[in-house]
Each structure stands twice: as C-alpha cells, then as structure tokens.
Enzyme design. Sequence first.
Site, PDB file in Angstrom:
ATOM      1  N   CYS A   2     -35.000   9.524   0.047  1.00 31.03           N
ATOM      2  CA  CYS A   2     -36.307   9.428   0.699  1.00 31.03           C
ATOM      3  C   CYS A   2     -36.263   9.999   2.118  1.00 31.03           C
ATOM      4  O   CYS A   2     -35.242   9.919   2.789  1.00 31.03           O
ATOM      5  CB  CYS A   2     -36.739   7.973   0.805  1.00 31.03           C
ATOM      6  SG  CYS A   2     -36.747   7.119  -0.753  1.00 31.03           S
ATOM      7  N   ARG A  27     -33.224  16.761  -0.094  1.00 29.57           N
ATOM      8  CA  ARG A  27     -32.517  15.514  -0.365  1.00 29.57           C
ATOM      9  C   ARG A  27     -32.878  14.928  -1.719  1.00 29.57           C
ATOM     10  O   ARG A  27     -32.248  13.978  -2.172  1.00 29.57           O
ATOM     11  CB  ARG A  27     -32.899  14.478   0.693  1.00 29.57           C
ATOM     12  CG  ARG A  27     -32.341  14.808   2.024  1.00 29.57           C
ATOM     13  CD  ARG A  27     -33.086  14.033   3.075  1.00 29.57           C
ATOM     14  NE  ARG A  27     -32.299  14.037   4.268  1.00 29.57           N
ATOM     15  CZ  ARG A  27     -31.607  12.998   4.698  1.00 29.57           C
ATOM     16  NH1 ARG A  27     -31.621  11.869   4.040  1.00 29.57           N
ATOM     17  NH2 ARG A  27     -30.903  13.075   5.782  1.00 29.57           N
ATOM     18  N   TRP A  75     -37.954   8.913  -3.434  1.00 30.14           N
ATOM     19  CA  TRP A  75     -37.059   9.020  -4.589  1.00 30.14           C
ATOM     20  C   TRP A  75     -37.042   7.626  -5.194  1.00 30.14           C
ATOM     21  O   TRP A  75     -36.549   6.682  -4.585  1.00 30.14           O
ATOM     22  CB  TRP A  75     -35.669   9.456  -4.136  1.00 30.14           C
ATOM     23  CG  TRP A  75     -34.740   9.810  -5.244  1.00 30.14           C
ATOM     24  CD1 TRP A  75     -34.778  10.931  -6.024  1.00 30.14           C
ATOM     25  CD2 TRP A  75     -33.590   9.072  -5.682  1.00 30.14           C
ATOM     26  NE1 TRP A  75     -33.742  10.925  -6.913  1.00 30.14           N
ATOM     27  CE2 TRP A  75     -33.000   9.802  -6.727  1.00 30.14           C
ATOM     28  CE3 TRP A  75     -33.012   7.862  -5.296  1.00 30.14           C
ATOM     29  CZ2 TRP A  75     -31.860   9.368  -7.388  1.00 30.14           C
ATOM     30  CZ3 TRP A  75     -31.878   7.429  -5.956  1.00 30.14           C
ATOM     31  CH2 TRP A  75     -31.314   8.175  -6.987  1.00 30.14           C
ATOM     32  N   ASN A 100     -37.640   3.820   3.892  1.00 27.09           N
ATOM     33  CA  ASN A 100     -36.446   4.259   3.162  1.00 27.09           C
ATOM     34  C   ASN A 100     -35.559   3.043   2.979  1.00 27.09           C
ATOM     35  O   ASN A 100     -35.426   2.239   3.897  1.00 27.09           O
ATOM     36  CB  ASN A 100     -35.649   5.279   3.980  1.00 27.09           C
ATOM     37  CG  ASN A 100     -36.306   6.639   3.980  1.00 27.09           C
ATOM     38  OD1 ASN A 100     -37.311   6.843   3.312  1.00 27.09           O
ATOM     39  ND2 ASN A 100     -35.727   7.555   4.737  1.00 27.09           N
ATOM     40  N   GLY A 101     -34.907   2.933   1.821  1.00 28.35           N
ATOM     41  CA  GLY A 101     -33.992   1.817   1.615  1.00 28.35           C
ATOM     42  C   GLY A 101     -34.503   0.887   0.524  1.00 28.35           C
ATOM     43  O   GLY A 101     -35.387   1.249  -0.250  1.00 28.35           O
ATOM     44  N   GLU A 484     -13.991  18.533  -9.954  1.00 29.28           N
ATOM     45  CA  GLU A 484     -15.075  19.045  -9.113  1.00 29.28           C
ATOM     46  C   GLU A 484     -15.795  20.201  -9.818  1.00 29.28           C
ATOM     47  O   GLU A 484     -17.022  20.302  -9.768  1.00 29.28           O
ATOM     48  CB  GLU A 484     -14.503  19.472  -7.753  1.00 29.28           C
ATOM     49  CG  GLU A 484     -15.477  20.112  -6.791  1.00 29.28           C
ATOM     50  CD  GLU A 484     -16.697  19.267  -6.439  1.00 29.28           C
ATOM     51  OE1 GLU A 484     -16.733  18.066  -6.757  1.00 29.28           O
ATOM     52  OE2 GLU A 484     -17.645  19.843  -5.873  1.00 29.28           O
ATOM     53  N   LYS A 488     -19.758  20.172 -10.721  1.00 27.43           N
ATOM     54  CA  LYS A 488     -20.701  21.228 -10.305  1.00 27.43           C
ATOM     55  C   LYS A 488     -21.479  21.720 -11.514  1.00 27.43           C
ATOM     56  O   LYS A 488     -22.681  21.881 -11.466  1.00 27.43           O
ATOM     57  CB  LYS A 488     -19.972  22.432  -9.686  1.00 27.43           C
ATOM     58  CG  LYS A 488     -19.482  22.340  -8.293  1.00 27.43           C
ATOM     59  CD  LYS A 488     -20.522  22.217  -7.229  1.00 27.43           C
ATOM     60  CE  LYS A 488     -20.913  20.795  -7.040  1.00 27.43           C
ATOM     61  NZ  LYS A 488     -20.242  19.976  -6.130  1.00 27.43           N
ATOM     62  N   GLU A 491     -24.003  19.133 -12.756  1.00 25.58           N
ATOM     63  CA  GLU A 491     -25.081  18.890 -11.786  1.00 25.58           C
ATOM     64  C   GLU A 491     -26.170  19.948 -11.858  1.00 25.58           C
ATOM     65  O   GLU A 491     -27.349  19.629 -11.835  1.00 25.58           O
ATOM     66  CB  GLU A 491     -24.526  18.916 -10.346  1.00 25.58           C
ATOM     67  CG  GLU A 491     -23.890  17.631  -9.889  1.00 25.58           C
ATOM     68  CD  GLU A 491     -23.303  17.743  -8.477  1.00 25.58           C
ATOM     69  OE1 GLU A 491     -23.388  16.774  -7.734  1.00 25.58           O
ATOM     70  OE2 GLU A 491     -22.748  18.814  -8.125  1.00 25.58           O
ATOM     71  N   HIS A 507      -4.131  13.543 -26.156  1.00 23.97           N
ATOM     72  CA  HIS A 507      -4.395  12.118 -26.407  1.00 23.97           C
ATOM     73  C   HIS A 507      -5.866  11.835 -26.673  1.00 23.97           C
ATOM     74  O   HIS A 507      -6.309  10.710 -26.512  1.00 23.97           O
ATOM     75  CB  HIS A 507      -3.895  11.285 -25.221  1.00 23.97           C
ATOM     76  CG  HIS A 507      -2.418  11.380 -25.009  1.00 23.97           C
ATOM     77  ND1 HIS A 507      -1.504  10.951 -25.943  1.00 23.97           N
ATOM     78  CD2 HIS A 507      -1.704  11.910 -23.988  1.00 23.97           C
ATOM     79  CE1 HIS A 507      -0.280  11.185 -25.496  1.00 23.97           C
ATOM     80  NE2 HIS A 507      -0.375  11.769 -24.317  1.00 23.97           N
ATOM     81  N   LYS A 606     -29.557  14.516  -2.443  1.00 19.28           N
ATOM     82  CA  LYS A 606     -28.503  15.046  -1.574  1.00 19.28           C
ATOM     83  C   LYS A 606     -27.712  13.919  -0.926  1.00 19.28           C
ATOM     84  O   LYS A 606     -26.501  13.975  -0.824  1.00 19.28           O
ATOM     85  CB  LYS A 606     -29.139  15.922  -0.491  1.00 19.28           C
ATOM     86  CG  LYS A 606     -28.156  16.523   0.490  1.00 19.28           C
ATOM     87  CD  LYS A 606     -27.323  17.581  -0.194  1.00 19.28           C
ATOM     88  CE  LYS A 606     -26.194  18.104   0.655  1.00 19.28           C
ATOM     89  NZ  LYS A 606     -25.150  18.729  -0.186  1.00 19.28           N
TER      90      LYS A 606
HETATM   91  C1  G6P Z   1     -24.713  12.593  -3.751  1.00 22.13           C
HETATM   92  C2  G6P Z   1     -24.698  14.107  -3.649  1.00 22.13           C
HETATM   93  C3  G6P Z   1     -23.280  14.624  -3.849  1.00 22.13           C
HETATM   94  C4  G6P Z   1     -22.337  13.961  -2.861  1.00 22.13           C
HETATM   95  C5  G6P Z   1     -22.416  12.436  -2.943  1.00 22.13           C
HETATM   96  C6  G6P Z   1     -21.662  11.764  -1.802  1.00 22.13           C
HETATM   97  O1  G6P Z   1     -24.427  12.215  -5.055  1.00 22.13           O
HETATM   98  O2  G6P Z   1     -25.553  14.698  -4.618  1.00 22.13           O
HETATM   99  O3  G6P Z   1     -23.257  16.026  -3.653  1.00 22.13           O
HETATM  100  O4  G6P Z   1     -21.031  14.372  -3.121  1.00 22.13           O
HETATM  101  O5  G6P Z   1     -23.767  12.008  -2.848  1.00 22.13           O
HETATM  102  O6  G6P Z   1     -22.300  12.089  -0.594  1.00 22.13           O
HETATM  103  P1  G6P Z   1     -21.604  12.106   0.814  1.00 22.13           P
HETATM  104  O7  G6P Z   1     -22.699  12.524   1.758  1.00 22.13           O
HETATM  105  O8  G6P Z   1     -21.138  10.703   1.076  1.00 22.13           O
HETATM  106  O9  G6P Z   1     -20.479  13.068   0.767  1.00 22.13           O
END
Ligand code: G6P
Length: 611
Positions: A2, A27, A75, A100-101, A484, A488, A491, A507, A606
């Site tokens: 948010c 975000r 959000w 927010n929150g 990772e 990616k 995502e 396994h 984000k």
């Molecule tokens: C969200 C984002 C990710 C990020 C994660 C942790 O899920 O989409 O890209 O890695 O938060 O965020 P941070 O700001 O703590 O690295």
Amino acid sequence: MCGIVGAIAERNITAILLEGLKRLEYRGYDSAGLAVLDASGALRRLRRSGKVAELESAQREAELGGRLGIAHTRWATHGAPCERNAHPHFSGDDLAVVHNGIIENHEALRRQLKADGYVFSSDTDTEVIVHLLHQKLDELGDLTVALKAAVKALHGAYGLAVVSARQPDRILAARSGSPLVVGLGLGENFLASDQLALRQVTDRFMYLEEGDIAEIRRDSVQVWNQAGDAVNREVVQYHEGAEAADKGEFRHFMLKEIHEQPKVVQRTLEGRLAQDHVLIEAFGPTAAELFARVRNVQIVACGTSYHAGMVARYWIEELAGIPCQVEVASEFRYRKVVVQPDSLFVTISQSGETADTLAALRNAKAAGYLASLAICNVGTSSLVRESDLTLLTQAGPEIGVASTKAFTTQLVALMLLTLSLGRARGALAADVERELVDELRRLPTRLGEALAMDPTIEKVAENFAEKQHTLFLGRGEQYPVAMEGALKLKEISYIHAEAYPAGELKHGPLALVDSHMPVVTVAPNNELLEKLKSNLQEVRARGGELIVFADGSAGIEDGEGTVLVKMPHIHDALSPILYTVPLQLLSYHVAVLRGTDVDQPRNLAKSVTVE
Ligand code: G6P
C-alpha cells in the site's frame, strides 16, 4: 504494498497526489483512491479498482480539485480488492483516513463502534480507525487531540494520514510499524509512505519514527513522540538522481535494473576496500572489536534477500570459519530459538521495511544476540534505524517487483562481511583476502561480460515459452543461485519452477523429468563439477532437456538435448554473483515472450509491510 500520499498547499494538489501514487505503483496494489477538500469546503472522494490510470481518468471527468488532500494505493489484506474497500475511508462526510498496515483488534473495535451506532460500509480493518477517530473528534473537538487519543486503542501496524473538513488547515499523520515521511516545501508540505512519491515536489524530508504523530500544516510541521512530547525530527536532503523512476532506453524497469548491475556493484564496493583488504570500519566504528568476538552468525531475511543469505552461509563457514544459520523471517519470528553465545544477528532486506524481517529483528533484541547488523538498500528504513550496525547496498531505487540489482549488491555486501569476519577472527589468510579483494575489483567488468550474453540468452528463452514446469539445479553455493533463478522465473513468467540441490535429484524430482520439463543448471568449474556432471547424465538418460550455464573450461558439451551457454571465467567464490545474471535475463525474456506484466507481476508486492 500500500502507498500513501498527502499534500497541503496553496495550489491545486490533485496532480501531485496522482503523480505520487503512480510513483508508488511499483510496490503492487489493486485499487486506488483520493479525498480532496474542494473550493466549497466539502471533502470529496474518488476511488477505483485497478490501476492509478483509472483513478486519474475518473478525476479528470469529475474535475475534482483542491488544496488539501490524501490518496492511497491499496493491496488487499482485509476485504476483497474492490472500490468499496479502497481507501480513503470516511466517517460521516467530513473525515477521511488512509492506512497502511493491519489493525489486529479491528473485530473488537468494530463490534464496539457498531454498538455505538456507527454504520460500516466496507470489509476493511481500516474503517474502524476512521469511526473511532470520528467518535474522539466529537468528544474532544480537536483533530490532533482526537488522533492522539484514538491511536491508543489501536493494536497492530499502521501508517495513517487523516484530513477533516472540520479543521481544513492540516493533515495528520501517525506512524507505528509502517513508514511515513514528511516532504517539506516552501509554503506547502507533503506526506508519503515513501519519499519516492514526493521527489517531484521536494528533496527535503523528515522521517517519522515509531510512535510519532505529526500535524502537517501549509507552513509548519509539528511532531510528537510516543510519550506525547513535542520533538524535532531531523530534516534530510535527498541526493539520489531523480532519474531512478524513469525506464530510460529500456522496455522495462527490470531490464534496466539488470543492466545497472556493474555500476551499482562498483558503487557498493566504493570506499570499502583498501589495497589488499576490506575496511571493517565500513560496518561502523565498533565493528572491528565486535566482529573479533563473533562465534556464530544467524541470518534472517525473506524472498530474494533470503537467497542472498543462503549463499552467504557457504561463504561465512568456508572463508571465515564461523558457523552460520539462515532462516526465513516468517518462520524465525515465531520459533523458540536457542541463541548460541556471541552470535551476530544479520538481517538482509532491499527495502528495510519487510514486516517479518523487522519483527524478527525486534524479537532478536530481547534474545541475547551479541549485536544486530542490517544489510539494506534504504538508509532511512526502519531496519537500518533499529540495527546496531549497517552496511548499505548502493543499488539505488529498485522499481521492478522482481529483485535483481538488489540481490547482487547484497551478495557483494555479504562477501565484504565474510572477509571482515574472517580477518577479525584470524581465520582468513592475508593472501586469500588479497586475492578476493582483487577479484571483487574485477567483478563489475565480469558482470558486463555476462550482460553482453543477452542476445544468446534471449534465444535460449524460446525453449521455455510454451513450458509449464522447470527444474533448476545447482550444487554448493550455486544451489541458492538455482533457487533465486527459479524464484525469478515463477515471479514474472508464472511458469512453475523449482530448485533442487543437484545431488537430491535422484531422491524424488527425477520422477518428474521428461521432454516437457527443461532443467536449468549452473555449473562453474569448481570441485563439485564432476558430481554435477553425473547428475546431468541422470537427466539426459530420462529424455530431459538441459540448459547449462557453465565455465568454458568445464568440459560440458553442447549437443543433443543439451544447450550450453558458456560463461566468462570467474573465481569460484564470486561465481554465485556472476551466474545470477544469465538467470535474471532468462526469466526476463521468457516473461516478455509470454506477455506478462514484467515489472508488476500479478499478486505480488515490492515491499511486504504486512505480515
Ligand atoms: C517481496 C518482494 C521480493 C523481496 C521480498 C523481501 O516479496 O517481491 O522481491 O525479495 O519481498 O523484501 P526485502 O525488501 O526485505 O528484501
């Protein structure tokens, strides 16, 4: 997640609110809204589900303007993403709140407010705040006094902005667990959940601290701390280039940020390397003495940042000789943890505002760790402010939801930490440190070479466009790189992708391998290469199609069922940083081929500032 924007000025502020919301769009959000005090002194509201552009065209049609207003991108957490649940929320027709929150005691408050006669028009937790505030305002007569009283009843996390037609000379803000920044102008002032939203109107900012309440008028800002005392918060001048929120020549922010990696890695190293060693002082004046006492490291993070921590575990144990555990913050924060003596607690976060990571840090404070260290990209974030030591990554603002340059700069920072710990503990030979410092200096050039492979990787991406599942394999410190890579791909392309340590293939996951399931492998020329080659044979024998990113000297052949992408040669220890780049590019091109929203993938945010 948010976003909040607010403005009080002598000019029409709707364009400022909308531009601010657009800058926060990255975000993640599902609806947006604003409330503006119009020329007749009435508080008017517009809300739309979907993109900020929808709200903008509604605003044009409604010709809504005014000199005081608040706005929000939502959000959804409590209540479906629809117009009725979008912020601002009203009580009566003269009081508006954006939030927010999460308010944890919203059910009890809702029951009580309903019994007092308030009628709810949304399913959100936020609506209890505005009715509660309305009740206090009727009782106490002043908006600032009423907000101070109302927040005492709220449990949970909030960043709040409030406006009222009854006192149209102010915006009120309250911060507890969700960041807020006041932007200072000349004869006008602003508020936002992230300074990025206000970079168009000012470069002077005042960061609110936990428990702060602020009364923002056109020509003054007054802040009270948690105890209710009037306080002065420092005014910070922001210097980062305004170009950050611009895609430049690139089609997407994500691609721009992938290509920025040589530059930002260079920046992350700047001022932190002496001729042949890392400057421990980069972690703070007390770091040298503290690091010498460290006998154990606990790393906690989420998402991509967690993967950076996973790589660091291999480095810290191998190069610094210190036991290291890594855990996702959402698990760590609720677990009874046995703290080893002289343990350093390390958090890794791009934003520094991730709710689970912050909560883990707060728990750790009471748990008896030696000290806390934040590896973070935002110097003004809560995580940095609440940690004993900090090492900032210098990635600059990252706009693409899928993290790229933040990850590689985190790895660089973690290598600096490894070398510093190794030397402070006397476990790292001087010549090994010198060699790695030299390699770090060469890293930006190596990254540039990896980026030059983009056209090759774009072709490789064609193998994935029609696929539904993928497996990523790696061994040793390349296993988190595979994790990772898989993250990616899922995502941004929405292809199901899983990562396995290559030795674990037999396994279970081998049962899935057939010609419809590409298997991506990262294979630098290290001591595990021969074992990895056997794992690759296991895949080939089942008709699986292999895509291998390998060192030219690894002795892996291109050919029937195997696509080989030759990587520049790199020191083993730094290979996770280099091998990440082609996997980022691969995901990017697959996503473009599949036509997804690369920078703002569905359902993701984000920065996850709620639990
Ligand atoms: C969200 C984002 C990710 C990020 C994660 C942790 O899920 O989409 O890209 O890695 O938060 O965020 P941070 O700001 O703590 O690295």
